[in-house]
Write a protein that holds these residues in place. Structure first.
Motif, PDB file in Angstrom:
ATOM      1  N   THR A 164       0.870  -1.277   0.024  1.00 20.38           N
ATOM      2  CA  THR A 164      -0.046   0.040  -0.085  1.00 20.38           C
ATOM      3  C   THR A 164       0.925   1.324   0.080  1.00 20.38           C
ATOM      4  OG1 THR A 164      -1.573  -1.176   1.204  1.00 20.38           O
ATOM      5  CG2 THR A 164      -1.770   1.229   1.244  1.00 20.38           C
ATOM      6  N   ILE A 165       1.669   1.337   0.948  1.00 20.34           N
ATOM      7  CA  ILE A 165       2.792   2.427   0.798  1.00 20.34           C
ATOM      8  C   ILE A 165       3.548   2.602  -0.396  1.00 20.34           C
ATOM      9  CG2 ILE A 165       4.554   3.587   2.278  1.00 20.34           C
ATOM     10  CD1 ILE A 165       2.062   3.411   3.613  1.00 20.34           C
ATOM     11  N   MET A 166       3.962   1.452  -1.020  1.00 22.61           N
ATOM     12  CA  MET A 166       4.786   1.467  -2.237  1.00 22.61           C
ATOM     13  C   MET A 166       4.120   2.176  -3.419  1.00 22.61           C
ATOM     14  SD  MET A 166       6.307  -1.823  -3.960  1.00 22.61           S
ATOM     15  CE  MET A 166       6.813  -1.836  -6.015  1.00 22.61           C
ATOM     16  N   TYR A 167       2.961   1.605  -3.561  1.00 20.00           N
ATOM     17  CA  TYR A 167       1.987   2.142  -4.694  1.00 20.00           C
ATOM     18  C   TYR A 167       1.367   3.347  -4.366  1.00 20.00           C
ATOM     19  CZ  TYR A 167       2.593  -2.179  -7.321  1.00 20.00           C
ATOM     20  OH  TYR A 167       3.261  -3.195  -7.943  1.00 20.00           O
ATOM     21  N   ASP A 168       1.004   3.726  -3.067  1.00 21.96           N
ATOM     22  CA  ASP A 168       0.315   4.865  -3.019  1.00 21.96           C
ATOM     23  C   ASP A 168       1.236   6.271  -2.654  1.00 21.96           C
ATOM     24  OD1 ASP A 168      -2.100   3.453  -3.367  1.00 21.96           O
ATOM     25  OD2 ASP A 168      -2.802   3.638  -1.383  1.00 21.96           O
ATOM     26  N   VAL A 169       2.359   5.891  -2.306  1.00 21.10           N
ATOM     27  CA  VAL A 169       3.257   6.890  -1.781  1.00 21.10           C
ATOM     28  C   VAL A 169       4.686   6.595  -2.702  1.00 21.10           C
ATOM     29  CG1 VAL A 169       4.538   8.066   0.192  1.00 21.10           C
ATOM     30  CG2 VAL A 169       2.324   7.015   0.703  1.00 21.10           C
ATOM     31  N   SER A 170       5.459   5.960  -2.377  1.00 24.84           N
ATOM     32  CA  SER A 170       6.473   5.450  -3.063  1.00 24.84           C
ATOM     33  C   SER A 170       7.394   4.397  -2.599  1.00 24.84           C
ATOM     34  CB  SER A 170       7.713   6.680  -2.969  1.00 24.84           C
ATOM     35  OG  SER A 170       8.087   6.788  -1.711  1.00 24.84           O
ATOM     36  N   ALA A 171       8.178   3.638  -3.447  1.00 23.17           N
ATOM     37  CA  ALA A 171       8.885   2.344  -2.701  1.00 23.17           C
ATOM     38  C   ALA A 171       9.967   2.782  -1.865  1.00 23.17           C
ATOM     39  CB  ALA A 171       9.681   1.907  -3.962  1.00 23.17           C
ATOM     40  N   ALA A 172      10.433   4.019  -1.828  1.00 26.33           N
ATOM     41  CA  ALA A 172      11.494   4.611  -0.917  1.00 26.33           C
ATOM     42  C   ALA A 172      10.611   4.756   0.465  1.00 26.33           C
ATOM     43  CB  ALA A 172      12.136   5.869  -1.234  1.00 26.33           C
ATOM     44  N   ALA A 173       9.409   5.141   0.567  1.00 25.09           N
ATOM     45  CA  ALA A 173       8.683   5.515   1.651  1.00 25.09           C
ATOM     46  C   ALA A 173       8.341   4.094   2.334  1.00 25.09           C
ATOM     47  CB  ALA A 173       7.570   6.289   1.385  1.00 25.09           C
ATOM     48  N   ALA A 174       7.861   3.232   1.354  1.00 21.39           N
ATOM     49  CA  ALA A 174       7.611   1.740   1.884  1.00 21.39           C
ATOM     50  C   ALA A 174       9.060   1.176   2.677  1.00 21.39           C
ATOM     51  CB  ALA A 174       7.194   0.952   0.511  1.00 21.39           C
ATOM     52  N   ASP A 175      10.085   1.358   1.834  1.00 17.89           N
ATOM     53  CA  ASP A 175      11.419   0.768   2.556  1.00 17.89           C
ATOM     54  C   ASP A 175      11.626   1.499   4.038  1.00 17.89           C
ATOM     55  OD1 ASP A 175      11.650  -0.841   0.601  1.00 17.89           O
ATOM     56  OD2 ASP A 175      13.054   0.452  -0.650  1.00 17.89           O
ATOM     57  N   ARG A 176      11.101   2.578   4.245  1.00 14.46           N
ATOM     58  CA  ARG A 176      11.341   3.318   5.538  1.00 14.46           C
ATOM     59  C   ARG A 176      10.242   3.101   6.520  1.00 14.46           C
ATOM     60  NH1 ARG A 176      12.287   7.872   2.120  1.00 14.46           N
ATOM     61  NH2 ARG A 176       9.959   8.566   2.345  1.00 14.46           N
ATOM     62  N   GLU A 177       9.264   2.405   6.199  1.00 16.76           N
ATOM     63  CA  GLU A 177       8.268   1.778   6.972  1.00 16.76           C
ATOM     64  C   GLU A 177       9.265   0.567   7.855  1.00 16.76           C
ATOM     65  OE1 GLU A 177       4.627   2.286   7.427  1.00 16.76           O
ATOM     66  OE2 GLU A 177       5.478   4.140   6.829  1.00 16.76           O
ATOM     67  N   ASP A 178       8.652   0.511   9.078  1.00 11.54           N
ATOM     68  CA  ASP A 178       9.020  -0.627  10.083  1.00 11.54           C
ATOM     69  C   ASP A 178       8.329  -1.877   9.845  1.00 11.54           C
ATOM     70  OD1 ASP A 178      10.173  -2.341  11.801  1.00 11.54           O
ATOM     71  OD2 ASP A 178       9.583  -1.062  13.427  1.00 11.54           O
ATOM     72  N   ILE A 179       8.254  -2.495   8.684  1.00  6.78           N
ATOM     73  CA  ILE A 179       7.406  -3.652   8.342  1.00  6.78           C
ATOM     74  C   ILE A 179       7.638  -4.842   9.305  1.00  6.78           C
ATOM     75  CG2 ILE A 179       6.632  -5.222   6.627  1.00  6.78           C
ATOM     76  CD1 ILE A 179       6.071  -2.250   5.882  1.00  6.78           C
ATOM     77  N   ILE A 180       8.908  -4.918   9.662  1.00  2.70           N
ATOM     78  CA  ILE A 180       9.264  -6.182  10.683  1.00  2.70           C
ATOM     79  C   ILE A 180       8.736  -5.818  11.853  1.00  2.70           C
ATOM     80  CG2 ILE A 180      10.925  -7.214  11.907  1.00  2.70           C
ATOM     81  CD1 ILE A 180      12.768  -7.034   9.367  1.00  2.70           C
ATOM     82  N   GLY A 181       8.475  -4.559  12.474  1.00  2.00           N
ATOM     83  CA  GLY A 181       7.806  -4.184  13.800  1.00  2.00           C
ATOM     84  C   GLY A 181       6.525  -4.338  13.673  1.00  2.00           C
ATOM     85  N   LEU A 182       5.901  -4.065  12.451  1.00  2.00           N
ATOM     86  CA  LEU A 182       4.487  -4.245  12.142  1.00  2.00           C
ATOM     87  C   LEU A 182       4.075  -5.734  12.314  1.00  2.00           C
ATOM     88  CD1 LEU A 182       1.583  -3.095  11.622  1.00  2.00           C
ATOM     89  CD2 LEU A 182       2.426  -3.234   9.182  1.00  2.00           C
ATOM     90  N   PHE A 183       4.920  -6.387  11.564  1.00 11.71           N
ATOM     91  CA  PHE A 183       4.509  -8.087  11.591  1.00 11.71           C
ATOM     92  C   PHE A 183       4.727  -8.521  13.036  1.00 11.71           C
ATOM     93  CE2 PHE A 183       6.635 -12.353  11.746  1.00 11.71           C
ATOM     94  CZ  PHE A 183       5.795 -12.894  11.049  1.00 11.71           C
ATOM     95  N   GLU A 184       5.389  -8.070  13.702  1.00 12.13           N
ATOM     96  CA  GLU A 184       5.685  -8.373  15.223  1.00 12.13           C
ATOM     97  C   GLU A 184       4.486  -8.160  15.993  1.00 12.13           C
ATOM     98  OE1 GLU A 184       8.847  -8.705  18.684  1.00 12.13           O
ATOM     99  OE2 GLU A 184       8.967  -6.852  17.542  1.00 12.13           O
ATOM    100  N   GLU A 185       3.978  -6.942  15.869  1.00  9.63           N
ATOM    101  CA  GLU A 185       3.002  -6.283  16.292  1.00  9.63           C
ATOM    102  C   GLU A 185       1.652  -7.303  16.180  1.00  9.63           C
ATOM    103  OE1 GLU A 185       0.028  -2.675  15.858  1.00  9.63           O
ATOM    104  OE2 GLU A 185       2.206  -2.180  15.769  1.00  9.63           O
ATOM    105  N   LYS A 186       1.518  -7.419  14.757  1.00  8.40           N
ATOM    106  CA  LYS A 186       0.347  -8.042  14.266  1.00  8.40           C
ATOM    107  C   LYS A 186       0.434  -9.737  14.668  1.00  8.40           C
ATOM    108  CE  LYS A 186      -1.589  -4.833  12.299  1.00  8.40           C
ATOM    109  NZ  LYS A 186      -3.181  -4.161  12.537  1.00  8.40           N
ATOM    110  N   LEU A 187       1.530 -10.299  14.758  1.00  5.14           N
ATOM    111  CA  LEU A 187       1.587 -11.429  15.023  1.00  5.14           C
ATOM    112  C   LEU A 187       1.338 -11.850  16.656  1.00  5.14           C
ATOM    113  CD1 LEU A 187       3.063 -14.618  14.167  1.00  5.14           C
ATOM    114  CD2 LEU A 187       5.051 -13.813  15.051  1.00  5.14           C
ATOM    115  N   SER A 188       1.708 -10.871  17.476  1.00  7.91           N
ATOM    116  CA  SER A 188       1.120 -10.880  18.827  1.00  7.91           C
ATOM    117  C   SER A 188      -0.049 -10.673  18.967  1.00  7.91           C
ATOM    118  CB  SER A 188       2.180  -9.868  19.617  1.00  7.91           C
ATOM    119  OG  SER A 188       1.724  -9.805  20.963  1.00  7.91           O
ATOM    120  N   GLU A 189      -0.468  -9.580  18.336  1.00  5.88           N
ATOM    121  CA  GLU A 189      -2.144  -9.367  18.515  1.00  5.88           C
ATOM    122  C   GLU A 189      -2.921 -10.423  17.891  1.00  5.88           C
ATOM    123  OE1 GLU A 189      -4.360  -6.652  15.461  1.00  5.88           O
ATOM    124  OE2 GLU A 189      -3.125  -5.066  16.821  1.00  5.88           O
TER     125      GLU A 189
END
Length: 315
Positions: A76-101
């Protein structure tokens, strides 16, 4: 730089908000129901028609849900903003949060009983890191932005598949839908998590293929898009890579099932057979569905109803 104008068809998909199912007089069916019925009509009947709900959470389903959300957010970030912005996102942190949740959600549904432990959770978390890291490093190999728009994440499909049964609604959600304005074609991508990928037998399993084939058909009917302008793909991410001396094993498999007229007819006929056997125009069909122990796609030993008072079959 001026932002590109979003194509009208993309806005149509993004803004699609179908009327919810009215359970007072409508029955919803899904690919999982179709698949279960084709494996064993009795199991489907016990689970859905008779209401003997059996659900056992696993770390695999928790992992799949969390990884889906992390990858979908990245795209979503890659296509709606930019690939660079997507790479700056803490996707691993988000994954950890969602896994626990998601684990906490399933833990509560399981009556407060654990179905995994800290060691296994850590293993699956590390597997997720490997998948996400690979995807981010190789995103250009799998996803292009050239002329491409994100039409939707979890795009809803609610449609009456058989016009004689207007009370039966097929419901599904498309993981990722992309649109390329240069080719005027859509890509419907279904993300699958797997331990080590799909074998050649898994790829030949028509029941697996029917999911995306039906999505293609119903997406076409919902948005008035020609079938030839819709591509479908299973995007299979592997938790484990087993070493091979002969070739490099890829982290991600891409499988495009055949979806021409013959396969579309097979999938449509399978769904119609399910509907006509399981429903009437007023509700569920008043018939006794039987077990199918000889069905090669049905392993009764793994069934929650096997050898219980609910399913008296013995074999």
């Amino acid at each position: 730089m001026a932002k590109k104008k979003i194509p009208a068809i993309v806005n149509l998909v993004r803004n699609y908000n179908p009327e919810p199912i009215n359970h007072a007089f409508q029955k919803n069916v899904s690919f999982s129901q179709l698949s279960m019925f084709r494996q064993c009509p009795k199991k489907w009947s016990l689970q859905y028609k008779e209401g003997h709900k059996q659900y056992t959470p696993t770390i695999h389903t928790v992992f799949g849900t969390a990884l889906h959300e992390a990858v979908q957010h990245y795209l979503t970030i890659m296509y709606d903003v930019s690939a660079a912005a997507a790479d700056r996102e803490d996707i691993i942190g988000l994954f950890e949060e969602k896994l626990s949740e998601e684990y906490r959600v399933q833990y509560k549904k399981n009556g407060g009983s654990h179905f995994s432990d800290a060691i296994q959770l850590r293993e699956f978390f590390n597997d997720g890191i490997n998948i996400i890291t690979h995807l981010m490093k190789n995103r250009g190999k799998y996803f292009s932005k050239r002329g491409t728009y994100l039409a939707g994440i979890e795009v809803p499909i609610l449609i009456t598949p058989n016009k004689r049964y207007t009370n039966v609604i097929y419901q599904g959600y498309l993981d990722v839908v992309l649109y390329n304005e240069n080719t005027n074609k859509f890509d419907i991508i279904d993300i699958k998590t797997s331990t080590s990928g799909w074998s050649k037998w898994a790829k030949k399993d028509e029941d697996k293929q029917f999911q995306l084939i039906l999505y293609k058909k119903f997406f076409s009917e919902t948005f008035n898009v020609p079938l030839e302008n819709i591509n479908i793909e299973f995007f299979i991410v592997k938790r484990k890579l087993y070493e091979s001396e002969d070739y490099v094993i890829p982290r991600i498999q891409r499988f495009i099932p055949a979806s021409g007229k013959v396969k579309l007819n097979k999938a449509t006929n399978a769904l119609n057979e399910f509907i006509t056997k399981a429903f009437t125009r007023d509700g569920y069909a008043e018939v006794e569905h039987i077990t199918t122990p000889n069905n090669p796609n049905n392993n009764c030993n793994w069934c929650a109803y096997h050898k219980t008072h609910l399913c008296p079959a013995t074999f």
